[in-house]
Design an enzyme around this catalytic site. Structure first.
Site, PDB file in Angstrom:
ATOM      1  N   GLU A  55      35.944  42.205  36.880  1.00  0.00           N
ATOM      2  CA  GLU A  55      37.073  43.150  36.961  1.00  0.00           C
ATOM      3  C   GLU A  55      37.870  43.158  35.644  1.00  0.00           C
ATOM      4  O   GLU A  55      38.310  44.204  35.187  1.00  0.00           O
ATOM      5  CB  GLU A  55      37.954  42.799  38.157  1.00  0.00           C
ATOM      6  CG  GLU A  55      37.291  43.119  39.501  1.00  0.00           C
ATOM      7  CD  GLU A  55      38.075  42.577  40.679  1.00  0.00           C
ATOM      8  OE1 GLU A  55      38.428  43.370  41.565  1.00  0.00           O
ATOM      9  OE2 GLU A  55      38.339  41.355  40.693  1.00  0.00           O
ATOM     10  N   GLU A  70      32.462  39.067  46.043  1.00  0.00           N
ATOM     11  CA  GLU A  70      33.567  38.748  46.949  1.00  0.00           C
ATOM     12  C   GLU A  70      33.172  38.847  48.426  1.00  0.00           C
ATOM     13  O   GLU A  70      33.639  38.061  49.254  1.00  0.00           O
ATOM     14  CB  GLU A  70      34.749  39.688  46.673  1.00  0.00           C
ATOM     15  CG  GLU A  70      35.538  39.379  45.399  1.00  0.00           C
ATOM     16  CD  GLU A  70      34.937  39.989  44.159  1.00  0.00           C
ATOM     17  OE1 GLU A  70      35.619  39.981  43.110  1.00  0.00           O
ATOM     18  OE2 GLU A  70      33.778  40.450  44.200  1.00  0.00           O
TER      19      GLU A  70
END
Ligand code: T1G
Length: 693
Positions: free
Chosen positions: A99, A119
């Site tokens: 990210e 995730e």
């Protein structure tokens, strides 16, 4: 921060995986701010020291108050910089690490880098912009697939997808600085991922696509919450302005990260790593080199085990007693590779490369230059002893000799050799080329470096190795047996196979005990029970009638030709009702909660005995075994974790009640469970006994 001319290089150095803990976030913000304000800096490169770029948020910080700056704040600060920002990645830029790169203008990668947003495997979704920015860069379908699988993609696929701008051969940082200087020299336009729209706009007119994806996912997710949240987040990326989408992502993320499912999945993440640590191992012990493997037996297990080695690039020779059996085994292996190619899971040339690493022979001489030999012959002690007798004569002195037995006594097998120190069990699970679990059975005399070698080989061939001691059925099968016994008992007391299986599936298992028996083959347990002189009332009646399950089209259920869908069979229900009558058991309605507790609590009770006997080092090892080998729903953390969360006193009391109601002594709470419940303790706190021997 270092400087290379007009380029500032910010280096994150938080071994072992540059997790984005508080200090790393603060340090990045400080250096990016400084570099942005420094007029002599014309571009900024971000990289990680050591074996990998940032592998994500620091999972150990979850559940604790978050210390600012948050990751989203750091990324927002990077996005505000009007100088070229380049992320130079290697190893595994994952989760928050990836990210951060999406906040930069450009991403360059070393060959062999694997990029992803895992995730979902922690019961959460990307929480720092991944669900909003990745689809903008690689498209909605690719983005959603990466987020829902959590699996990383190789650098060359990332280049093709537009996730990285260049693959840098040689020195990564030098290459990234050169790339930065090129961007400056060519005055390349600086675009922010958050401003991209061309790859998501086409989806704006097709909200149905998300409904379809949501429907598919909810069918497969077996109670997992995060996959549906991931779809909602990506839907927001398409339908909302980027800042509203980021807000929506954050809401969904915050709900999941405090939830029970993510706590359980994070527990399994660390439990899996803990399982790799063997308490009484001499420090600095080196595993032996394993460059060549031999597998004895080309049957279902032998074939799958051989594929695991070939898939990991280790040449393997398969030994069979005759050419016909060898050919049958290799035909199955080839078919399995073809199926993977047809499914697009494997490229043809890769399948060919792996198959080429497999050699077949009918001569045991092949074991002479093997570093490890895995015996996978018929599950009969006499046959195993003969094989190990031969291995003892032929195998080289420091070869590791392993048996794939799933029940038999590894010490007895080792005693048939003059080198019991070199012998241990490597219990694979079917299909062995797919199932991740590997029970490493430590014999009384197994040498520490033999154990370390088996663990290292297990990880190398992509398995999750867990050490267990010698006992009947080791850990997994030993705990499975009381569950199967209770499942049978529930049939006699009033339930039907579909009731029991439905309750197990609702709990989160991929299938119930009876559908599983039909898949594995009712005859497997029947033969073992016959050898042990024990009997299961219903299962053995079915086997006596040749109803072995899917392989004979009839078992606890009927299976139509070519179908694996179980169809209830009135004939089986008649057999069950007649058995209750014959045994004088009054049939009654049994509710789902009792069914689930009668299936799971006896397993937990057996797990407590296993811990008490030191057959498993830790309760978390037992949980890893059940999650990776027996389909225990990962979001429930494993049977021992589940028991701790229910409270051991409750589990104890329910077992005592069921023991009384059914008169079944094996249900009585075990000493360790009773003791821990009395002292309000937990299995997690129960320290591993030093030696599993
Ligand atoms: N946080 C804390 N510790 C970690 C960690 C992490 N992210 N990753 C690894 N470790 C520890 C691990 O416990 C072990 O410790 C050691 O590092 C080596 O790991 C906002 C919220 C990177 C592929 O899910 O998949 O970012 O046992 O044995 O086999 O959206 O570790 O030695 O004491 O596994 O070479 C997303 C998790 C987080 C990646 C390396 N990231 N890590 O594998 O080594 S969520 C992940 C891995 C997130 C954002 C969200 C693997 C690896 P110890 P290891 P490895």
């Amino acid at each position: 921060m270092q400087r290379d001319g007009a380029v500032a290089v910010i280096v994150v150095d938080n071994p072992p995986v540059n997790a984005l803990k508080h200090e790393v976030r603060a340090g990045m913000l400080e250096h990016f701010t400084k570099a942005a304000a420094d007029n002599s800096v014309e571009a900024i490169v971000l990289t990680g020291a050591g074996r990998t770029f940032m592998a994500g948020a620091d999972i150990t910080e979850f559940g604790k108050p978050m210390k600012p700056p948050g990751l989203a704040e750091v990324i927002a600060a990077i996005e505000k910089i009007h100088k070229p920002t380049i992320a130079a990645v290697h190893g595994t830029p994952l989760g928050g690490g990836l990210e951060v790169t999406l906040g930069c203008h450009f991403r360059v990668a070393a060959p062999g880098t694997r990029l992803g947003l895992p995730e979902i495997k922690l019961g959460i979704i990307p929480g720092a912009g991944g669900t909003q920015l990745l689809p903008r860069l690689v498209g909605v379908e690719k983005g959603l697939a990466m987020i829902l699988s959590g699996d990383p993609i190789p650098a060359k696929d990332a280049l093709a997808a537009g996730l990285v701008d260049e693959i840098i051969e040689g020195d990564l940082v030098k290459g990234a600085v050169a790339f930065a200087k090129k961007v400056i020299a060519e005055k390349r336009p600086l675009r922010h991922v958050r401003d991209l729209d061309d790859k998501i706009a086409p989806f704006r007119a097709h909200p149905d696509k998300f409904n379809e994806a949501a429907a598919n996912v909810s069918k497969k997710s077996r109670g997992l919450e995060a996959p549906l949240a991931a779809i909602e987040a990506v839907r927001a990326a398409v339908t909302l302005p980027v800042d509203d989408g980021l807000k929506r992502e954050r809401e969904l993320f915050m709900k999941l990260v405090v939830g029970e499912q993510s706590k359980a999945q994070r527990y399994i993440f660390f439990a899996e790593r803990e399982a790799a640590k063997i308490p009484d191992m001499p420090s600095g012990l080196k595993p032996r080199e394993v460059a060549r493997a031999v597998v004895i037996g080309a049957g279902t297990m032998g074939g799958g085990i051989s594929m695991s080695f070939a898939n990991a690039g280790i040449p393997v020779t398969v030994v069979e007693t005759n050419e016909e059996a060898l050919k049958r085994g290799f035909d199955t292996i080839q078919k399995n590779y073809q199926i993977s190619v047809q499914r697009g899971a494997l490229k043809q040339e890769e399948a060919d490369r792996r198959f080429a690493l497999l050699t077949g022979t009918t001569s045991m001489d092949a074991v002479k230059d093997a570093d490890i030999v895995i015996e996978a012959v018929f599950e009969e002690m006499e046959i195993k002893k003969q094989v190990f007798g031969a291995l003892d004569k032929l195998a080289k002195p420091n070869a590791v000799l392993a048996t794939n037995t799933s029940y038999l006594n590894v010490d007895q097998i080792a005693q048939t050799t003059k080198r019991p120190k070199e012998v241990l069990g490597t219990h694979f699970f079917s299909p062995a080329n797919v199932m991740k679990l590997l029970e490493i059975v430590r014999g009384k005399e197994t040498a520490p470096d033999v154990l370390a070698t088996a663990m290292a080989v297990g990880r190398k061939i992509g398995k999750v190795p867990v050490v267990v001691g010698v006992c009947h059925g080791f850990v997994g099968n030993r705990m499975l047996s009381p569950r199967q016994n209770q499942a049978e008992r529930l049939l006699l007391e009033g339930a039907l196979p579909r009731d029991v299986d439905a309750a197990a599936v609702e709990f989160g298992f991929p299938m119930g005990p009876f559908a599983m028996s039909d898949l594995a083959g009712i005859d497997v347990g029947w033969r073992i029970r016959k050898a042990l002189g024990t009997r299961n009332e219903i299962a053995d009646q079915l086997a006596d009638k040749g109803r072995y399950g899917q392989k004979t089209g009839r078992g606890f259920y009927i299976y139509e030709k070519g179908s694996r869908s179980p169809i209830p069979d009135p004939e089986v229900e008649e057999i069950i009702v007649a058995a209750s009558k014959r045994l004088g058991i009054a049939r009654r309605v049994i509710d789902k909660q009792e069914i689930v507790e009668r299936l799971i609590f006896p397993m937990i009770n057996e797990g407590a005995k296993i811990l008490d006997e030191g057959i498993a080092y830790r309760a978390s090892d037992i949980d890893v075994i059940w999650v990776y080998g027996y389909g225990w729903p990962v979001w429930r953390g494993g049977p021992m974790y589940y028991a701790d969360h229910l409270g051991l006193a409750y589990v104890r009391d329910q077992l005592a009640k069921y023991a009384k109601v059914s008169g079944n002594k094996s249900l009585e709470p075990s000493p360790l469970l009773t003791r821990l419940a009395a002292e309000n303790g937990s299995f997690a706190s129960f320290g591993a006994k030093k030696s599993a021997a």
